[in-house]
Scaffold this motif. Structure first.
Motif, PDB file in Angstrom:
ATOM      1  N   ARG A  44       0.027   8.250   4.366  1.00  0.00           N
ATOM      2  CA  ARG A  44       0.878   7.098   4.473  1.00  0.00           C
ATOM      3  C   ARG A  44       2.076   7.395   3.420  1.00  0.00           C
ATOM      4  O   ARG A  44       2.530   6.675   2.693  1.00  0.00           O
ATOM      5  CB  ARG A  44       0.168   5.808   4.198  1.00  0.00           C
ATOM      6  CG  ARG A  44      -0.901   5.498   5.000  1.00  0.00           C
ATOM      7  CD  ARG A  44      -1.788   4.062   4.479  1.00  0.00           C
ATOM      8  NE  ARG A  44      -0.832   2.828   4.542  1.00  0.00           N
ATOM      9  CZ  ARG A  44      -1.268   1.579   3.950  1.00  0.00           C
ATOM     10  NH1 ARG A  44      -2.410   1.629   3.477  1.00  0.00           N
ATOM     11  NH2 ARG A  44      -0.571   0.755   4.017  1.00  0.00           N
ATOM     12  N   CYS A  65       0.763  -4.249   8.373  1.00  0.00           N
ATOM     13  CA  CYS A  65       0.276  -4.298   9.950  1.00  0.00           C
ATOM     14  C   CYS A  65      -0.455  -3.111  10.098  1.00  0.00           C
ATOM     15  O   CYS A  65      -1.284  -2.847  11.112  1.00  0.00           O
ATOM     16  CB  CYS A  65       1.502  -4.461  10.896  1.00  0.00           C
ATOM     17  SG  CYS A  65       2.007  -6.268  10.903  1.00  0.00           S
ATOM     18  N   ARG A  66      -0.193  -1.983   9.392  1.00  0.00           N
ATOM     19  CA  ARG A  66      -0.653  -0.399   9.535  1.00  0.00           C
ATOM     20  C   ARG A  66      -1.928  -0.478   8.855  1.00  0.00           C
ATOM     21  O   ARG A  66      -2.794   0.482   9.281  1.00  0.00           O
ATOM     22  CB  ARG A  66       0.293   0.442   9.136  1.00  0.00           C
ATOM     23  CG  ARG A  66       1.673   0.746   9.899  1.00  0.00           C
ATOM     24  CD  ARG A  66       2.365   1.867   9.554  1.00  0.00           C
ATOM     25  NE  ARG A  66       3.733   1.907  10.406  1.00  0.00           N
ATOM     26  CZ  ARG A  66       4.893   1.828   9.871  1.00  0.00           C
ATOM     27  NH1 ARG A  66       4.810   1.149   8.641  1.00  0.00           N
ATOM     28  NH2 ARG A  66       5.716   1.768  10.566  1.00  0.00           N
ATOM     29  N   GLN A  67      -2.206  -1.404   7.948  1.00  0.00           N
ATOM     30  CA  GLN A  67      -3.642  -1.116   7.317  1.00  0.00           C
ATOM     31  C   GLN A  67      -4.880  -1.176   8.102  1.00  0.00           C
ATOM     32  O   GLN A  67      -4.752  -2.065   9.038  1.00  0.00           O
ATOM     33  CB  GLN A  67      -3.672  -2.160   5.913  1.00  0.00           C
ATOM     34  CG  GLN A  67      -2.759  -1.783   4.855  1.00  0.00           C
ATOM     35  CD  GLN A  67      -3.207  -2.600   3.742  1.00  0.00           C
ATOM     36  OE1 GLN A  67      -3.913  -3.589   3.807  1.00  0.00           O
ATOM     37  NE2 GLN A  67      -2.377  -2.671   2.419  1.00  0.00           N
ATOM     38  N   CYS A  98      -0.895   3.032  -0.639  1.00  0.00           N
ATOM     39  CA  CYS A  98      -0.192   4.275   0.071  1.00  0.00           C
ATOM     40  C   CYS A  98      -0.569   5.521  -0.786  1.00  0.00           C
ATOM     41  O   CYS A  98      -0.568   6.652  -0.170  1.00  0.00           O
ATOM     42  CB  CYS A  98       1.271   4.036   0.303  1.00  0.00           C
ATOM     43  SG  CYS A  98       1.535   2.724   1.704  1.00  0.00           S
ATOM     44  N   GLU A 132       5.623  -4.365   7.930  1.00  0.00           N
ATOM     45  CA  GLU A 132       5.080  -3.275   8.810  1.00  0.00           C
ATOM     46  C   GLU A 132       3.837  -2.464   8.066  1.00  0.00           C
ATOM     47  O   GLU A 132       3.061  -2.018   8.726  1.00  0.00           O
ATOM     48  CB  GLU A 132       6.306  -2.278   8.947  1.00  0.00           C
ATOM     49  CG  GLU A 132       7.423  -3.048   9.755  1.00  0.00           C
ATOM     50  CD  GLU A 132       6.973  -3.197  11.196  1.00  0.00           C
ATOM     51  OE1 GLU A 132       6.198  -2.400  11.794  1.00  0.00           O
ATOM     52  OE2 GLU A 132       7.622  -4.049  11.741  1.00  0.00           O
ATOM     53  N   SER A 133       4.087  -2.309   6.679  1.00  0.00           N
ATOM     54  CA  SER A 133       2.895  -1.535   6.027  1.00  0.00           C
ATOM     55  C   SER A 133       1.637  -2.300   6.109  1.00  0.00           C
ATOM     56  O   SER A 133       0.622  -1.843   6.168  1.00  0.00           O
ATOM     57  CB  SER A 133       3.541  -1.410   4.428  1.00  0.00           C
ATOM     58  OG  SER A 133       2.154  -0.665   3.912  1.00  0.00           O
ATOM     59  N   GLU A 136       5.296   5.613   4.503  1.00  0.00           N
ATOM     60  CA  GLU A 136       5.327   4.212   4.065  1.00  0.00           C
ATOM     61  C   GLU A 136       5.441   4.150   2.676  1.00  0.00           C
ATOM     62  O   GLU A 136       6.347   3.050   1.906  1.00  0.00           O
ATOM     63  CB  GLU A 136       3.883   3.474   4.258  1.00  0.00           C
ATOM     64  CG  GLU A 136       3.570   3.553   5.973  1.00  0.00           C
ATOM     65  CD  GLU A 136       2.376   2.786   6.195  1.00  0.00           C
ATOM     66  OE1 GLU A 136       1.999   1.837   5.243  1.00  0.00           O
ATOM     67  OE2 GLU A 136       1.658   3.468   6.915  1.00  0.00           O
TER      68      GLU A 136
END
Length: 308
Positions: free
Chosen positions: A55, A306-308, A49, A303-304, A58
């Motif tokens: 990001r 999943c956003r990658q 991040c 959640e982090s 995040e």
């Protein structure tokens, strides 16, 4: 089996008390292993991040201070792993191993899934517990060995938490000014954390799978009984893996992960209704609580990923 209790006079309930102590120590080692995994993933995701200006939200969520959550997570997971019987823990380990192999084979060459590392938290705890139960079965001074393992695991978990706290507080400053050896090392080699975790988890689950198969098979008196248990188990796990692969392709996040936990434990519950014992049914509900607790505690990291 010799342990601390073997040096004391035989008293009513003393053997039960030492067995409970051994179970708690095994659970503590497993919980510390999960804590180390989460701390290293937190370090890796935070570094990712920092290097991505988009990001920043995040990064702030990952770096948020929760001083009591880490020790509470270890305590709750220790209690859950101590309560879960070796039979259900072994089934959880085998189910995750099959799911992990299926997920890795479905990934493109060279890719890795950080989300899979978070989803294996409870299974990792069960795997460490199964491995210790198998390796130390019949060992002289079993409780002393477990106490030593718990102490070493606790020190490792403590240092991993301190590393995560240091990175979330000072990594940006130290990586720019280049005067902190730890942060400079992470700046140069932080991208290798997933590979380190993958190798460590592969070795852990290889030992845990062997221990799980042995712990399950020792309850059978004949080959016929083993076949009647393993056949529906294999069919059930295969269907679960196929379902979860389709679910993971359609959606990601904490909500779908919680749904798959319910489906997996529901399938295991139905299976053990036919081929298990009543204590296994109770342990399935305890395992459900452990899986949900791990996912809720690591919601920000999940959640982090999943956003990658």
């Amino acid at each position: 089996m010799f342990s601390l209790g073997s040096w004391l006079p035989a008293l009513p309930g003393l053997a039960w008390g030492w067995a409970l102590l051994d179970a708690l120590l095994q659970g503590l080692v497993g919980a510390c292993a999960v804590s180390v995994l989460c701390s290293l993933l937190k370090v890796y995701l935070y570094i990712q991040c920092v290097n991505n200006p988009e990001r920043q939200a995040e990064k702030e969520a990952i770096a948020a201070r929760r001083p009591l959550l880490g020790p509470l997570h270890v305590l709750v997971l220790t209690a859950v792993l101590a309560l879960v019987g070796s039979r259900v823990a072994a089934l959880v380990v085998l189910e995750f191993s099959l799911r992990a192999v299926s997920t890795i084979l479905s990934l493109s060459k060279g890719a890795h899934s950080s989300q899979l590392y978070l989803l294996c938290q409870y299974s990792l705890g069960c795997g460490v517990s199964c491995g210790l139960s198998f390796l130390l079965e019949g060992a002289p001074h079993r409780s002393w060995n477990l106490a030593l393992a718990a102490g070493l695991a606790g020190l490792l978990a403590l240092h991993a938490r301190r590393l995560a706290r240091h990175v979330c507080t000072l990594y940006e400053l130290h990586s720019r000014q280049r005067y902190c050896g730890v942060c400079i090392l992470l700046l140069a080699a932080g991208h290798g954390i997933p590979r380190l975790l993958r190798n460590a988890l592969a070795l852990t689950f290889a030992v845990a799978d062997l221990a799980a198969v042995e712990l399950i098979n020792r309850d059978f008196l004949s080959t016929g009984e083993a076949v009647r248990f393993w056949t529906p188990l294999t069919i059930c796990y295969t269907l679960l893996v196929v379902y979860m692969q389709e679910e993971s392709r359609q959606s990601t996040g904490r909500g779908p992960a919680l749904r798959t936990v319910v489906v997996r434990m529901g399938g295991l519950f139905i299976l053990l209704l036919t081929v298990g014992r009543w204590t296994d049914i109770l342990h399935v509900f305890v395992s459900l609580l452990g899986e949900v607790w791990c996912l809720l505690q690591s919601g920000v990291l999940l959640e982090s990923c999943c956003r990658q």
